[in-house]
Structures are given as C-alpha cells and as structure tokens.
Design a protein around this motif. Sequence first.
Motif, PDB file in Angstrom:
ATOM      1  N   GLN A 119      73.157  19.414  44.873  1.00  0.00           N
ATOM      2  CA  GLN A 119      73.034  19.795  43.462  1.00  0.00           C
ATOM      3  C   GLN A 119      74.378  20.368  43.008  1.00  0.00           C
ATOM      4  OE1 GLN A 119      70.564  18.693  41.987  1.00  0.00           O
ATOM      5  NE2 GLN A 119      68.828  18.647  43.393  1.00  0.00           N
ATOM      6  N   ALA A 120      75.256  19.465  42.574  1.00  0.00           N
ATOM      7  CA  ALA A 120      76.608  19.863  42.157  1.00  0.00           C
ATOM      8  C   ALA A 120      77.009  19.029  40.951  1.00  0.00           C
ATOM      9  CB  ALA A 120      77.600  19.685  43.304  1.00  0.00           C
ATOM     10  N   HIS A 121      76.172  19.055  39.924  1.00  0.00           N
ATOM     11  CA  HIS A 121      76.346  18.177  38.770  1.00  0.00           C
ATOM     12  C   HIS A 121      77.385  18.748  37.798  1.00  0.00           C
ATOM     13  CE1 HIS A 121      72.898  16.316  40.549  1.00  0.00           C
ATOM     14  NE2 HIS A 121      72.236  17.459  40.470  1.00  0.00           N
ATOM     15  N   GLY A 122      78.084  17.837  37.111  1.00  0.00           N
ATOM     16  CA  GLY A 122      79.122  18.257  36.180  1.00  0.00           C
ATOM     17  C   GLY A 122      80.229  19.017  36.859  1.00  0.00           C
ATOM     18  N   GLY A 123      80.399  18.794  38.146  1.00  0.00           N
ATOM     19  CA  GLY A 123      81.227  19.670  38.970  1.00  0.00           C
ATOM     20  C   GLY A 123      82.643  19.194  39.192  1.00  0.00           C
ATOM     21  N   GLY A 124      83.294  19.870  40.131  1.00  0.00           N
ATOM     22  CA  GLY A 124      84.662  19.563  40.507  1.00  0.00           C
ATOM     23  C   GLY A 124      84.901  19.935  41.947  1.00  0.00           C
ATOM     24  N   VAL A 125      86.025  19.478  42.499  1.00  0.00           N
ATOM     25  CA  VAL A 125      86.339  19.649  43.912  1.00  0.00           C
ATOM     26  C   VAL A 125      87.701  20.305  44.049  1.00  0.00           C
ATOM     27  CG1 VAL A 125      86.766  18.446  46.088  1.00  0.00           C
ATOM     28  CG2 VAL A 125      84.919  17.681  44.592  1.00  0.00           C
ATOM     29  N   ILE A 126      87.812  21.219  45.009  1.00  0.00           N
ATOM     30  CA  ILE A 126      89.087  21.808  45.377  1.00  0.00           C
ATOM     31  C   ILE A 126      89.251  21.640  46.884  1.00  0.00           C
ATOM     32  CG2 ILE A 126      88.048  24.111  45.563  1.00  0.00           C
ATOM     33  CD1 ILE A 126      90.719  25.309  44.775  1.00  0.00           C
ATOM     34  N   LYS A 127      90.435  21.276  47.336  1.00  0.00           N
ATOM     35  CA  LYS A 127      90.692  21.121  48.767  1.00  0.00           C
ATOM     36  C   LYS A 127      91.361  22.376  49.302  1.00  0.00           C
ATOM     37  CE  LYS A 127      92.505  18.048  52.318  1.00  0.00           C
ATOM     38  NZ  LYS A 127      93.515  17.008  52.654  1.00  0.00           N
ATOM     39  N   VAL A 128      90.810  22.890  50.380  1.00  0.00           N
ATOM     40  CA  VAL A 128      91.341  24.079  51.042  1.00  0.00           C
ATOM     41  C   VAL A 128      91.491  23.749  52.512  1.00  0.00           C
ATOM     42  CG1 VAL A 128      90.986  26.519  51.521  1.00  0.00           C
ATOM     43  CG2 VAL A 128      90.164  25.563  49.380  1.00  0.00           C
ATOM     44  N   GLY A 129      92.735  23.685  52.995  1.00  0.00           N
ATOM     45  CA  GLY A 129      92.964  23.220  54.352  1.00  0.00           C
ATOM     46  C   GLY A 129      92.538  21.778  54.480  1.00  0.00           C
ATOM     47  N   SER A 130      91.704  21.494  55.474  1.00  0.00           N
ATOM     48  CA  SER A 130      91.209  20.125  55.673  1.00  0.00           C
ATOM     49  C   SER A 130      89.864  19.897  55.009  1.00  0.00           C
ATOM     50  CB  SER A 130      91.076  19.829  57.174  1.00  0.00           C
ATOM     51  OG  SER A 130      90.139  20.715  57.766  1.00  0.00           O
ATOM     52  N   ALA A 131      89.326  20.917  54.331  1.00  0.00           N
ATOM     53  CA  ALA A 131      87.981  20.824  53.772  1.00  0.00           C
ATOM     54  C   ALA A 131      88.014  20.719  52.257  1.00  0.00           C
ATOM     55  CB  ALA A 131      87.152  22.038  54.187  1.00  0.00           C
ATOM     56  N   TYR A 132      87.084  19.932  51.744  1.00  0.00           N
ATOM     57  CA  TYR A 132      86.862  19.808  50.311  1.00  0.00           C
ATOM     58  C   TYR A 132      85.641  20.654  49.938  1.00  0.00           C
ATOM     59  CZ  TYR A 132      89.896  15.686  50.628  1.00  0.00           C
ATOM     60  OH  TYR A 132      90.948  14.837  50.851  1.00  0.00           O
ATOM     61  N   TYR A 133      85.773  21.427  48.860  1.00  0.00           N
ATOM     62  CA  TYR A 133      84.675  22.261  48.370  1.00  0.00           C
ATOM     63  C   TYR A 133      84.252  21.738  46.998  1.00  0.00           C
ATOM     64  CZ  TYR A 133      85.731  25.463  52.182  1.00  0.00           C
ATOM     65  OH  TYR A 133      85.933  26.015  53.422  1.00  0.00           O
ATOM     66  N   TRP A 134      82.989  21.373  46.912  1.00  0.00           N
ATOM     67  CA  TRP A 134      82.432  20.749  45.711  1.00  0.00           C
ATOM     68  C   TRP A 134      81.522  21.756  45.018  1.00  0.00           C
ATOM     69  CZ3 TRP A 134      78.775  15.889  46.150  1.00  0.00           C
ATOM     70  CH2 TRP A 134      78.497  15.384  44.869  1.00  0.00           C
ATOM     71  N   PHE A 135      81.926  22.174  43.814  1.00  0.00           N
ATOM     72  CA  PHE A 135      81.166  23.104  42.990  1.00  0.00           C
ATOM     73  C   PHE A 135      80.456  22.334  41.883  1.00  0.00           C
ATOM     74  CE2 PHE A 135      84.579  25.511  44.828  1.00  0.00           C
ATOM     75  CZ  PHE A 135      84.101  26.788  45.021  1.00  0.00           C
ATOM     76  N   GLY A 136      79.235  22.750  41.543  1.00  0.00           N
ATOM     77  CA  GLY A 136      78.555  22.096  40.437  1.00  0.00           C
ATOM     78  C   GLY A 136      77.290  22.807  40.019  1.00  0.00           C
ATOM     79  N   GLU A 137      76.655  22.240  39.002  1.00  0.00           N
ATOM     80  CA  GLU A 137      75.448  22.822  38.421  1.00  0.00           C
ATOM     81  C   GLU A 137      74.237  22.581  39.332  1.00  0.00           C
ATOM     82  OE1 GLU A 137      74.737  21.209  34.520  1.00  0.00           O
ATOM     83  OE2 GLU A 137      76.889  20.891  34.225  1.00  0.00           O
ATOM     84  N   ASN A 138      73.438  23.641  39.497  1.00  0.00           N
ATOM     85  CA  ASN A 138      72.154  23.558  40.170  1.00  0.00           C
ATOM     86  C   ASN A 138      71.130  24.146  39.201  1.00  0.00           C
ATOM     87  OD1 ASN A 138      69.986  23.561  41.940  1.00  0.00           O
ATOM     88  ND2 ASN A 138      71.103  24.513  43.629  1.00  0.00           N
ATOM     89  N   ARG A 139      70.085  23.385  38.884  1.00  0.00           N
ATOM     90  CA  ARG A 139      69.150  23.786  37.836  1.00  0.00           C
ATOM     91  C   ARG A 139      67.755  24.064  38.407  1.00  0.00           C
ATOM     92  NH1 ARG A 139      70.635  22.069  32.459  1.00  0.00           N
ATOM     93  NH2 ARG A 139      72.834  21.475  32.492  1.00  0.00           N
ATOM     94  N   HIS A 140      66.976  24.819  37.638  1.00  0.00           N
ATOM     95  CA  HIS A 140      65.541  24.929  37.882  1.00  0.00           C
ATOM     96  C   HIS A 140      64.858  23.642  37.431  1.00  0.00           C
ATOM     97  CE1 HIS A 140      65.487  29.090  39.142  1.00  0.00           C
ATOM     98  NE2 HIS A 140      66.176  29.457  38.070  1.00  0.00           N
ATOM     99  N   ALA A 141      63.575  23.496  37.798  1.00  0.00           N
ATOM    100  CA  ALA A 141      62.838  22.278  37.455  1.00  0.00           C
ATOM    101  C   ALA A 141      62.739  22.068  35.951  1.00  0.00           C
ATOM    102  CB  ALA A 141      61.452  22.318  38.073  1.00  0.00           C
ATOM    103  N   ASN A 142      62.837  23.171  35.159  1.00  0.00           N
ATOM    104  CA  ASN A 142      62.758  23.039  33.693  1.00  0.00           C
ATOM    105  C   ASN A 142      64.132  22.848  33.062  1.00  0.00           C
ATOM    106  OD1 ASN A 142      63.917  25.551  33.953  1.00  0.00           O
ATOM    107  ND2 ASN A 142      62.398  26.630  32.696  1.00  0.00           N
ATOM    108  N   ASN A 143      65.164  22.585  33.890  1.00  0.00           N
ATOM    109  CA  ASN A 143      66.549  22.342  33.471  1.00  0.00           C
ATOM    110  C   ASN A 143      67.325  23.614  33.158  1.00  0.00           C
ATOM    111  OD1 ASN A 143      66.956  19.584  33.790  1.00  0.00           O
ATOM    112  ND2 ASN A 143      66.062  19.100  31.796  1.00  0.00           N
ATOM    113  N   ASP A 144      66.720  24.800  33.256  1.00  0.00           N
ATOM    114  CA  ASP A 144      67.466  26.040  33.062  1.00  0.00           C
ATOM    115  C   ASP A 144      68.427  26.276  34.224  1.00  0.00           C
ATOM    116  OD1 ASP A 144      66.300  26.605  30.663  1.00  0.00           O
ATOM    117  OD2 ASP A 144      64.898  28.105  31.434  1.00  0.00           O
TER     118      ASP A 144
END
Length: 487
Positions: free
Chosen positions: A48-73
């Motif tokens: 659950q990382a929607h509308g997100g972006g990625v940053i690389k730190v060392g050899s790892a990629y970190y993917w940040f994004g939206e995580n919603r409740h079932a009602n979209n909140d």
Amino acid sequence: MLRRAIIRMLVAGTALIPLLTVGPSAHAAPVTVTNATQFPDTDGNPVQAHGGGVIKVGSAYYWFGENRHANNDFKAVSVYRSTDLKTWEFRRDVLTQASDPELALAGIERPKVIYNSSTGKFVMWMHKEAKGGDYKEARAAVAVSDTVDGDYDWQGSFRPPSGTTSRDQTLFKDDDGTAYQISSGDGNADLIIYRLNADYTGYAADVTPVNPWDGRFREAPALFKRNGVYFMLTSGNSGWEPNQQQYATARNINGPWTSMSSVGGPTAYGSQTAFVLPVQGTSGTSYLYMGDRWGNSGLINGTVNDSQYVWLPLSFPTATTMVLPWYPQVSIDTEAGTVKGVGGGPHYTLAARHSGKCVDISDNSANNSVAALQYTCNGGLNQQWRTIDAGGGYVSVLAQHSGKCLEVGGSSTADGAAVKQYPCNYGAGGDHQDWLFQDQGNGHFRLVNRNSGKCLDVTGASVADGAQLIQYTCGSGANQQFKRTAV
C-alpha cells in the motif's frame, strides 16, 4: 539503531551524495515484475504505497506511499524496502493519524521524501486535505525524520506563499542540492515549480515560483533530470479515471519549457503518473515509470487500497524526447541499472517492398493524428507494431511506442486518404482501424482496410524518407507490399 557511516546514496533525479544509512547490502539479482497487479510484500500482503515515491539509501530502495482505510480515509504513509524493486519488505507506518492532532482529521496524498545532507534530515512533503476528501483545504504539508524509515515528525501544513492551492505534488532535488516542490495550483489549473528553503521544510522566501503551465490543468507531476535535460511528466484532470499523459522538457528548471507533448497510450495503459525512478548501475542508468491504476476507477471499481501498479521502461529516442511503451511485464536489474519491457508481442516491422523502408510514426510522437510514413529502418519503437484480433481475419495494428492504432484518417474511402495513428476503437465503429494482411508471397503482405477495401500504399511509390502512407485502390505495385518481420 542507526550507526553513522559514510555511504553513497542515489536520490531520484540527483547525483550521488554522502549520507547516513543502514540496510541490505547484498547484490540483487534481476527480477521480473508483472504489471496491472497488486504487488505483494514479503508477508504476502498488498503493498500500500499509492501516489508514492522512492528514495535510494545505500543499496536499498525505500518506497513511500498512501495507505488508506476501507472507506478511503487516510490511514498512514507506509514505507517498504527492497534491493531489487520486486521483493518489498514492509518497514513501518512512518506517519499515521496518531502522529499529530492535525492528522486525526486529515487526508494525506502523494507523499515524497528527499534527504538534506546539510541538516541530516529526511524530509517528506505531501498534499493535505480534510478527512473525507472534499479537496477544499488544498494545502502542502511537511514532516521530518532522522532516519529514512523512522517516525516522521509533523511540521504542519500551509498554502504556498501566493495563497494559491497546493494539490497533487512531487519533490525534486537537483545536482547542486537545491530542492523543489512541484504542485498543482489555482484549483488544478496551474502546475507550479517552487524552490524550497535551505532545510527543505518550507518555500524559499527570495525566489519567485515558476508557472510554465498556467491554465493547462495538469496534475500528478513527476520531475526528473537526464543528461542535463529536465523532464516534467504529468497527467490531465479526470478524477480517478486514467487519461493521456504528457511531458515537457527544459535545459533550465526555470525554463523556458517546451510545450506539452503526449506520451504513451491515451490512458497511460490504465494508469496515472506517480513517480519516475532513475535506476543506476554498472551498465548505466535506466528510468522506470511508476504509475497507479486506481482502485476507485472504472477499471477496478473498488477503493484506493484495491489499486494496482503499472511500471514501465521509459526510453529516449533523442535527448529531449521520451517514449512510454506498454509491456505486460518489466525486467529490472538494479545491479546493472537496466529496465526492460517483457512480452506483449510479437512485435513486427513492416518494410515496404519497393524501398526497403519501414512504416514509421513521425518523430516518435504519441500525439493523435500524427502521420504514418516510411523511413529508413532503425529499430525504433515507432517502427514496431503489434496486432490485436479484430474479427473476420482483420486486426488492429498498434504502434509500440504509443499504443495507438494505424487508421485511415476521417474514415475516408477515397484514394489518397492519409494514414495516421489514433486511439484504438477496438471494433466500436472502428472499421477504418481494421486491416487484413493479404499474403503476396515471399513474406510480403498487402494491408487492406476493412472500411474502404483499399490498400496501404506509399504515396507515388516514393523511395524517400518521410514519404506519406496513404490508402489507394489495391494493385500489384511493390509500394503496396510490406514485409512483416518479427522483432
């Protein structure tokens, strides 16, 4: 706990710079990712990382994004970690409704993170609305952390200095460390480039924002830099429904910028831009389009957390042009820095018998109604074609670089009518997009249009580059015969 160490980090769109990090260091093997699916994490749960972006730190990629409740909140900004861009480990929810009282009643979208080497902070910007998604607040918001996947401290939300709205947004860090927020303003009518202050937590007070796309109604921005050229990739405004992506380029981030040009299929293959990730390795740098196929759209008829992902390789015919082709899968080698499309074929070239030149879409353009012509064969995606059954022995003929169909303009039945590319109708009144391959021997075919009964023809039997493709009454001429060769 993190230990301080000098390492090298690739931030999307930036040069390598020193920072603090830990994480996996093993080399990643090549992987294949299947498009238009929900990606699983290592626990088997959907990422659950929607509308997100990625940053690389060392050899790892970190993917940040939206995580919603079932009602979209809004539920959380979640972060996942991977070395190969397929095997995603859920790290934590770095920002939640409990992180600050303001977030308890907030909606958060399109979080992006960059690193500030001067302050040692990871800085997240995002789009904030009131809970329930009425889109009236239209504010930017900021949170910071000492570690890439630690708790992010809420810094507050605000409008840009001009007081205009800030909705869909992204971040970009340039080679010199200068950072920018790009957001849609004036009720989504504008797309504005704001320079950030030295600690990246607010807007620079002494710099006038740049608004190259005043009144163009663009959203979902993704800004990246390739070989000194800035690329701005965006979508139009159509709610949750996908639409035609467009891009512009500039040699200076402040402009002048080119006009917007279409790229990819008319719906970005059912997706909307989230991010463009440079994947740098031993063989060079490739660029990965990361798109969301929104769960709220008519393609899925669900919620945001039902959304799927569409990741595709971007290619660059010239320094300032870009192509977004469709593939059902994408092969990624983070060690080599390669991103390649897989499947979706077979793909063919169509070479005119009289000239040996290939059916080509002018200038690699993905714009509607661009002319088909003949040109010296060069292996370009705008000279590669795939077919889809249209019934009765006829097929739709799709340009690989744009996902659009070869058609007779205006559904004309006249001799000499121009042949162009246009969004595919797939049988819905699209007889002028249907072609019958008639075998002429020795691997050559005539392409007969279902609507007119006339043949694809190189005008005047020209052997010159750039000669127009037309339809004409079928005959025995070699300028109406095309060799179909699998790529």
